[in-house]
Design a protein around this motif. Sequence first.
Motif, mmCIF file in Angstrom:
data_model
loop_
_atom_site.group_PDB
_atom_site.id
_atom_site.type_symbol
_atom_site.label_atom_id
_atom_site.label_comp_id
_atom_site.label_asym_id
_atom_site.label_seq_id
_atom_site.Cartn_x
_atom_site.Cartn_y
_atom_site.Cartn_z
ATOM 1 N N LYS A 251 0.841 -1.184 0.000
ATOM 2 C CA LYS A 251 0.000 0.000 0.000
ATOM 3 C C LYS A 251 0.892 1.256 0.000
ATOM 4 N N ALA B 101 -0.993 -2.008 12.710
ATOM 5 C CA ALA B 101 -2.169 -1.632 11.912
ATOM 6 C C ALA B 101 -3.458 -1.902 12.679
ATOM 7 N N GLN C 169 -10.989 -3.348 7.070
ATOM 8 C CA GLN C 169 -10.241 -2.123 7.360
ATOM 9 C C GLN C 169 -8.741 -2.331 7.189
ATOM 10 N N ASP D 290 -7.138 -1.911 3.681
ATOM 11 C CA ASP D 290 -6.848 -0.561 3.211
ATOM 12 C C ASP D 290 -5.535 -0.026 3.761
ATOM 13 N N ARG D 291 -4.929 -0.773 4.700
ATOM 14 C CA ARG D 291 -3.738 -0.281 5.387
ATOM 15 C C ARG D 291 -2.481 -1.089 5.089
#
Length: 495
Positions: free
Chosen positions: A75, A411, A452, A455-456
């Motif tokens: 990412k 995270a 979630q 996305d990290r």
Amino acid sequence: MTDAHNATIRAAGPAITRATLLDRVERTAAGLAALGVTAGERVALILPNSVEFIEISLAVGRIGAFVVPINWHFKPGEIEYLLDDSAPRALFVADTLAASLPASWHARIPTFAVATPDGAATGLPGYADWRDGFAPCDLPRQLAPGSIVYTSGTTGRPKGVQRVPASAEQQVRMQALRSAMYQITPDSRVAVPGPLYHAFPNQMALHAATLAAHLEIMPRFDPEAFLALVERERITSVGLAPIMFVRLLRLPEAVRKAYDLSSLRWAIHAGGPCAPDVKRAMIDWWGPIIAEYYGGTETGPLTLCDSAEWLAHPGTCGKPVAGAELRIVGPDGHDVPRGSTGEIYGRLHDYPDFTYRGDPAKRAEVALGDLITLGDVGYQDAEGYLYLCDRVRDMVVSGGVNIYPAEVEGALFALDGVSDCAVIGVPDAEYGEAVVALVSGTGLDPQVLRAQLKDRIAGYKVPREIVIVSALERDASGKLRKGGLRDRYLAGWRG
């Protein structure tokens, strides 16, 4: 024997000759020199498997600079950390991946878009046009220092392994060792199905590109497509990860028998332990051509084991290679008797020394004199064969990829409602290990947390399972005993 200039290399699309490859290498080297890149500096690549990955890597080495291959699945935040840490002087990114590049980097260093079959507009200068605008490099050839590979250690974020440049004599000896390990000669036809941002396939591909009669780089591994490739290209040598064996063996028997694999002479694997049943099944299928080695980015290859040795010593990863030193050390820092387990320390003495970029203290932590530990526990039998048992530290190896629990935990802690967490590796029949997170807090839904996390952090780091628990016990210093957590999870604990 194949003439060097008639040797070929292919990834996606048509093959090119080695003569064309080397011409592109020289032009790219000239372009890098024009940008002011000098020996000892760094050039980063965010590229899928491609011929361009090889030619740029060779060009960077040609002028004595370090290649920094970055996992293109990362990412933007993960990529930015590696760019900040490695401080490259130039950057090459696939046009389809340019959107994942932190915007600030476009303006900070020269950045070039490498065209891909699925091409995308980027606004960046195109690599091929830039490269072809230069005449071949006329600067004296430098010794290539290799790649700075970021390896997931045991705590914190990944560290870049930056090696002291090898002498000319060391490079000659290492080239000979690689030729023997990978079984590559000027007549070899080599397939590399693994991602080039990993050390093992990267090293094998770069070696084959300058020596073998043909190098085939798979854009991505597909088991049946791999079998078809071996038959079509009459592949003789291949480097694989154990998970690829698992996927090959899952093909229907009719599919496995449909392809002519008689050209194969050597299939070497690394990147994590291979289950004995899987390895025996591969030897039964392909014959006694399966080999493996044990080592790491820091140590170089330490052991090598062919099929005959493994069948005589099931479960071993081999004896030390020539020039390698191996010690099995107990908690007191002294060698343990043969047959007793301890932490494995080793070094291939032809490999120049290294440091973790920006973290000499971390380098000191893994040293025992001039030997290095990768955090593995094992033993040597009476004949000197090495067997791996476990890891001292908590790094998870899933599908041959190192995953940092501390990074995943970081995270998780950033998500609303998470009060505590622990990430562990558990046995997995396909991947060797799978990532599991034990999480406590309020109002938590495992599927929401997984979404979630996607996305990290890169998808392969996202825990396969998130278990909500009432609490995680820590000792007086605030540390978790992950071995105990793993045991409770495997015994069916669900909080």
